[in-house]
Design a protein around this motif. Structure first.
Motif, PDB file in Angstrom:
ATOM      1  N   GLU A 489      52.014  -3.200  33.853  1.00 46.90           N
ATOM      2  CA  GLU A 489      52.647  -2.350  34.853  1.00 46.90           C
ATOM      3  C   GLU A 489      53.934  -1.721  34.331  1.00 46.90           C
ATOM      4  O   GLU A 489      54.316  -0.618  34.738  1.00 46.90           O
ATOM      5  N   LEU A 490      54.617  -2.384  33.404  1.00 45.68           N
ATOM      6  CA  LEU A 490      55.886  -1.870  32.895  1.00 45.68           C
ATOM      7  C   LEU A 490      55.702  -0.603  32.070  1.00 45.68           C
ATOM      8  O   LEU A 490      56.667   0.141  31.858  1.00 45.68           O
ATOM      9  N   ASP A 491      54.463  -0.320  31.622  1.00 44.69           N
ATOM     10  CA  ASP A 491      54.208   0.882  30.825  1.00 44.69           C
ATOM     11  C   ASP A 491      54.381   2.167  31.636  1.00 44.69           C
ATOM     12  O   ASP A 491      54.551   3.243  31.046  1.00 44.69           O
ATOM     13  N   ARG A 492      54.346   2.078  32.946  1.00 42.52           N
ATOM     14  CA  ARG A 492      54.391   3.282  33.774  1.00 42.52           C
ATOM     15  C   ARG A 492      55.788   3.594  34.316  1.00 42.52           C
ATOM     16  O   ARG A 492      55.949   4.509  35.134  1.00 42.52           O
ATOM     17  N   TYR A 493      56.785   2.875  33.882  1.00 47.03           N
ATOM     18  CA  TYR A 493      58.140   3.071  34.422  1.00 47.03           C
ATOM     19  C   TYR A 493      58.628   4.508  34.207  1.00 47.03           C
ATOM     20  O   TYR A 493      59.125   5.157  35.124  1.00 47.03           O
ATOM     21  N   ALA A 494      58.478   5.024  32.965  1.00 45.14           N
ATOM     22  CA  ALA A 494      58.914   6.388  32.658  1.00 45.14           C
ATOM     23  C   ALA A 494      58.159   6.890  31.446  1.00 45.14           C
ATOM     24  O   ALA A 494      57.798   6.120  30.557  1.00 45.14           O
ATOM     25  N   LEU A 495      57.951   8.227  31.379  1.00 47.19           N
ATOM     26  CA  LEU A 495      57.195   8.811  30.274  1.00 47.19           C
ATOM     27  C   LEU A 495      57.953   8.709  28.952  1.00 47.19           C
ATOM     28  O   LEU A 495      57.329   8.640  27.892  1.00 47.19           O
ATOM     29  N   ASN A 496      59.269   8.731  28.999  1.00 48.78           N
ATOM     30  CA  ASN A 496      60.052   8.703  27.764  1.00 48.78           C
ATOM     31  C   ASN A 496      60.635   7.317  27.475  1.00 48.78           C
ATOM     32  O   ASN A 496      61.512   7.181  26.633  1.00 48.78           O
ATOM     33  N   ASP A 497      60.120   6.297  28.149  1.00 49.46           N
ATOM     34  CA  ASP A 497      60.545   4.926  27.883  1.00 49.46           C
ATOM     35  C   ASP A 497      59.771   4.385  26.687  1.00 49.46           C
ATOM     36  O   ASP A 497      58.677   4.852  26.362  1.00 49.46           O
ATOM     37  N   ASP A 498      60.344   3.386  25.993  1.00 49.00           N
ATOM     38  CA  ASP A 498      59.635   2.788  24.863  1.00 49.00           C
ATOM     39  C   ASP A 498      58.299   2.197  25.296  1.00 49.00           C
ATOM     40  O   ASP A 498      57.259   2.456  24.668  1.00 49.00           O
ATOM     41  N   PHE A 499      58.322   1.407  26.349  1.00 46.58           N
ATOM     42  CA  PHE A 499      57.071   0.817  26.828  1.00 46.58           C
ATOM     43  C   PHE A 499      56.148   1.924  27.327  1.00 46.58           C
ATOM     44  O   PHE A 499      56.565   2.812  28.081  1.00 46.58           O
ATOM     45  N   GLY A 500      54.904   1.866  26.906  1.00 45.79           N
ATOM     46  CA  GLY A 500      53.924   2.868  27.319  1.00 45.79           C
ATOM     47  C   GLY A 500      53.811   4.038  26.388  1.00 45.79           C
ATOM     48  O   GLY A 500      52.930   4.888  26.549  1.00 45.79           O
ATOM     49  N   SER A 501      54.700   4.118  25.376  1.00 46.64           N
ATOM     50  CA  SER A 501      54.605   5.219  24.423  1.00 46.64           C
ATOM     51  C   SER A 501      53.460   4.958  23.457  1.00 46.64           C
ATOM     52  O   SER A 501      52.928   3.849  23.357  1.00 46.64           O
ATOM     53  N   GLU A 502      53.057   5.968  22.725  1.00 48.12           N
ATOM     54  CA  GLU A 502      51.901   5.864  21.839  1.00 48.12           C
ATOM     55  C   GLU A 502      52.092   4.734  20.822  1.00 48.12           C
ATOM     56  O   GLU A 502      53.098   4.671  20.118  1.00 48.12           O
ATOM     57  N   GLY A 503      51.113   3.850  20.770  1.00 47.33           N
ATOM     58  CA  GLY A 503      51.156   2.745  19.829  1.00 47.33           C
ATOM     59  C   GLY A 503      52.066   1.604  20.243  1.00 47.33           C
ATOM     60  O   GLY A 503      52.288   0.672  19.465  1.00 47.33           O
ATOM     61  N   PHE A 504      52.621   1.674  21.467  1.00 46.25           N
ATOM     62  CA  PHE A 504      53.552   0.631  21.906  1.00 46.25           C
ATOM     63  C   PHE A 504      53.307   0.342  23.393  1.00 46.25           C
ATOM     64  O   PHE A 504      54.153   0.584  24.245  1.00 46.25           O
ATOM     65  N   THR A 505      52.117  -0.178  23.670  1.00 49.71           N
ATOM     66  CA  THR A 505      51.732  -0.490  25.033  1.00 49.71           C
ATOM     67  C   THR A 505      51.456  -1.980  25.161  1.00 49.71           C
ATOM     68  O   THR A 505      51.355  -2.709  24.166  1.00 49.71           O
ATOM     69  N   ALA A 506      51.360  -2.440  26.415  1.00 47.68           N
ATOM     70  CA  ALA A 506      51.117  -3.858  26.666  1.00 47.68           C
ATOM     71  C   ALA A 506      49.825  -4.294  25.984  1.00 47.68           C
ATOM     72  O   ALA A 506      48.884  -3.515  25.823  1.00 47.68           O
ATOM     73  N   GLY A 507      49.785  -5.566  25.581  1.00 44.07           N
ATOM     74  CA  GLY A 507      48.634  -6.100  24.884  1.00 44.07           C
ATOM     75  C   GLY A 507      49.029  -6.832  23.619  1.00 44.07           C
ATOM     76  O   GLY A 507      48.199  -7.454  22.962  1.00 44.07           O
ATOM     77  N   GLY A 508      50.310  -6.742  23.265  1.00 45.28           N
ATOM     78  CA  GLY A 508      50.811  -7.496  22.119  1.00 45.28           C
ATOM     79  C   GLY A 508      51.046  -6.636  20.900  1.00 45.28           C
ATOM     80  O   GLY A 508      50.219  -5.772  20.569  1.00 45.28           O
ATOM     81  N   THR A 509      52.175  -6.838  20.242  1.00 38.58           N
ATOM     82  CA  THR A 509      52.500  -6.099  19.028  1.00 38.58           C
ATOM     83  C   THR A 509      53.307  -6.978  18.089  1.00 38.58           C
ATOM     84  O   THR A 509      54.094  -7.814  18.527  1.00 38.58           O
ATOM     85  N   TRP A 510      53.095  -6.791  16.777  1.00 34.69           N
ATOM     86  CA  TRP A 510      53.797  -7.552  15.747  1.00 34.69           C
ATOM     87  C   TRP A 510      54.800  -6.660  15.032  1.00 34.69           C
ATOM     88  O   TRP A 510      54.548  -5.472  14.802  1.00 34.69           O
ATOM     89  N   ASN A 511      55.927  -7.240  14.670  1.00 34.81           N
ATOM     90  CA  ASN A 511      56.894  -6.614  13.770  1.00 34.81           C
ATOM     91  C   ASN A 511      57.219  -7.577  12.635  1.00 34.81           C
ATOM     92  O   ASN A 511      57.303  -8.795  12.854  1.00 34.81           O
TER      93      ASN A 511
END
Length: 520
Positions: A489-511
């Motif tokens: 749900e946090l991916d829909r907060y804003a279009l220019n927010d980090d969450f929900g941007s291309e390649g950075f959505t919920a589901g898990g990510t490694w750095n």
């Protein structure tokens, strides 16, 4: 022969002119002359005694003056001796730099303020270990001078720059922002100061307030007060009660109002900081004349958000804090700091009071921040922290922002120069912007109400010099692996927010990456 000499002397005395005259005087006359001679002698004796008394008094006064002068000289000498070791040039620095890539081999996204909750003036931070992609530098130069009368002066300046671009030479001005963050002069040791001001010193310029403090593990200020201004520190009202009083100015920018000859909006803050043993009470009032008179709806904080039509021009702020440098919340050896903060109007930004010009006149905020460091066993240190905040009517009437961040960092020293660092972060947010709008490539958009959690786990093998058992000792070079995930749900907060941007959505990510950090 001896009898003849005596006889001759008696004859001379009896038949001398003085003796002849004396024979003619009566007994009464001779007594009167003797009395007159005695009176003259007594008068001379009294005058001599008076002169002697005056001389003794002058000698005593001179002795007292010498004693006072000696004490003053001793005090000045002590001040000179105290300051002698710190006189001369000063140089200090802070820096962090490194590589951050994701599991696809591309540049990783991250940062302590990566979540939607940090759109609130970059306030809601999570753990920073293995979660930073910027290269940031602070260089501080200073000079301390002590003078013959015991007075002293201290000059300091700080140059800072931060860049996210990893290129060796960065010409893109949007990527880095070099800045003179501090530039001020302090003065003290004045003989004119007495009473509560005896040990006080004054300052003027651009600076961070001396009494600021933070949570390093989340790169989050508990209290950050700063700007241009002046003030006085260390006014002692008692053995354990002292105060610091300052005025600061923060710039909200040119709002283009025709009602004012000077359109550069200044938020002027008056603050009183009192400390009593481990307690700290901070009270701040502020005013920004013209902040409520808008030319347009653009934000004053550099974000994409639009302002409301009832922005504040006044504010107030209060903080009660407890600092314990010896105990971990009174339970064991260690340290802990805790603060409870409340603000209204322009003071509703609790992390950096007075820094957000977009707050409404009815904005309210309450915030709790706390952290501690606990040494355990022979080679472990634990550092838990929490920051939680509730604010309402912040940017729009009827909005509400609630969030809480929990962070836990642990250090396990294995050798004299090698340790394993572990960090776990969890943040929960319930954000209701209530129609707040922002600018995007698709035009004017509306922030969406969201609710959910974010978590991060980091493992970092670390090399360090100095005290490997001290979790805050630097320098360090660390390798790290970080895993992050959050509610969809946090991916829909804003279009220019980090969450929900291309390649950075919920589901898990490694750095993954390597980072150096140093301060001295």
């Amino acid at each position: 022969m001896r009898i003849s000499v005596i006889y001759a002397a008696i004859c001379c005395a009896l038949f001398s002119p003085r003796m002849v005259n004396a024979v003619q005087l009566t007994v009464e006359q001779r007594l009167q002359q003797l009395e007159e001679r005695l009176n003259i002698s007594e008068k001379k004796t009294a005058e001599a005694e008076s002169r002697a008394a005056n001389a003794e008094k002058k000698l005593a006064d001179l002795s007292k003056q010498n004693e006072v002068t000696s004490k003053q000289v001793e005090a000045v000498s002590k001040k000179q001796e105290i300051n002698k070791g710190t006189d001369g040039m000063e140089f200090s620095a802070y820096a962090r730099t490194g590589l951050l890539i994701n599991s696809h081999g591309k540049g990783g996204r991250g940062g302590p303020g990566v979540s939607p909750a940090s759109s609130l003036n970059d306030d809601a931070h999570t753990g920073r270990l293995g979660n930073e992609k910027d290269n940031y530098l602070e260089l501080s130069l200073g000079k301390r001078m002590t003078f013959s009368d015991g007075s002293w002066a201290h000059f300091k300046t700080m140059i800072a720059d931060g860049a996210k671009n990893p290129d060796p030479w960065v010409q893109d001005n949007n990527s880095h922002h070099i800045n003179v963050r501090q530039l001020y002069v302090e003065m003290g040791g004045f003989s004119e100061f007495s009473g509560p001001f005896n040990d006080a010193y004054i300052w003027a310029g651009k600076r961070f307030d001396r009494d600021n403090f933070d949570i390093h593990f989340t790169d989050s200020d508990i209290m950050f007060l700063g700007g241009t201004g002046g003030g006085v520190y260390d006014v002692k009202w008692g053995d354990t009660l002292q105060g610091a009083y300052s005025v600061y100015g923060r710039n909200f920018g040119d709002l283009g109002s025709d009602r004012y000859e000077e359109n550069d909006i200044q938020n002027v803050m008056f603050t009183a900081n009192h400390s009593y043993n481990n307690w700290q009470l901070m009270l701040t009032g502020m005013t920004a004349q013209g902040n409520d008179d808008l030319k347009d709806n653009t934000s004053t904080t550099g974000s994409y958000a639009y302002r409301s039509d009832n922005t504040a021009k006044n504010g107030y702020y209060a903080m009660l804090a407890y600092h314990d440098k010896q105990q971990f919340y009174g339970l064991a050896k260690g340290m802990s700091e805790t603060a409870l903060q409340y603000g209204g109007g322009l003071g509703a930004e609790a992390r950096q009071p007075g820094s957000d010009g977009d707050l409404t006149e009815n904005a309210k905020s309450v915030r709790l921040a706390s952290y501690g460091i606990l040494p355990v066993w022979n080679n472990w240190e634990l550092a838990p922290s929490v920051i939680a905040q509730h604010s309402e009517d912040r940017y729009r009437e009827g909005d509400r922002y609630d969030w809480a961040s929990f962070n836990f960092r642990a250090s396990q020293a294995l050798t004299a120069h090698f340790a394993l660092l572990y960090e776990a972060s969890w943040q929960y947010m319930d954000l209701d912007p209530n129609g707040r709008t922002y600018s995007s490539d698709q035009g004017v958009q509306t922030y969406q109400p969201v609710k959910g959690g974010f978590y991060k786990l980091t493992f970092a093998p670390t090399f360090k010099v100095g005290n490997v058992f001290d979790i805050k000792a630097r320098p360090e070079i660390r390798f790290f692996a970080t895993y992050m995930d959050w509610d969809k749900e946090l991916d829909r907060y804003a279009l220019n927010d980090d969450f929900g941007s291309e390649g950075f959505t919920a589901g898990g990510t490694w750095n993954f990456g390597v980072q150096a950090e140093i301060w001295f």
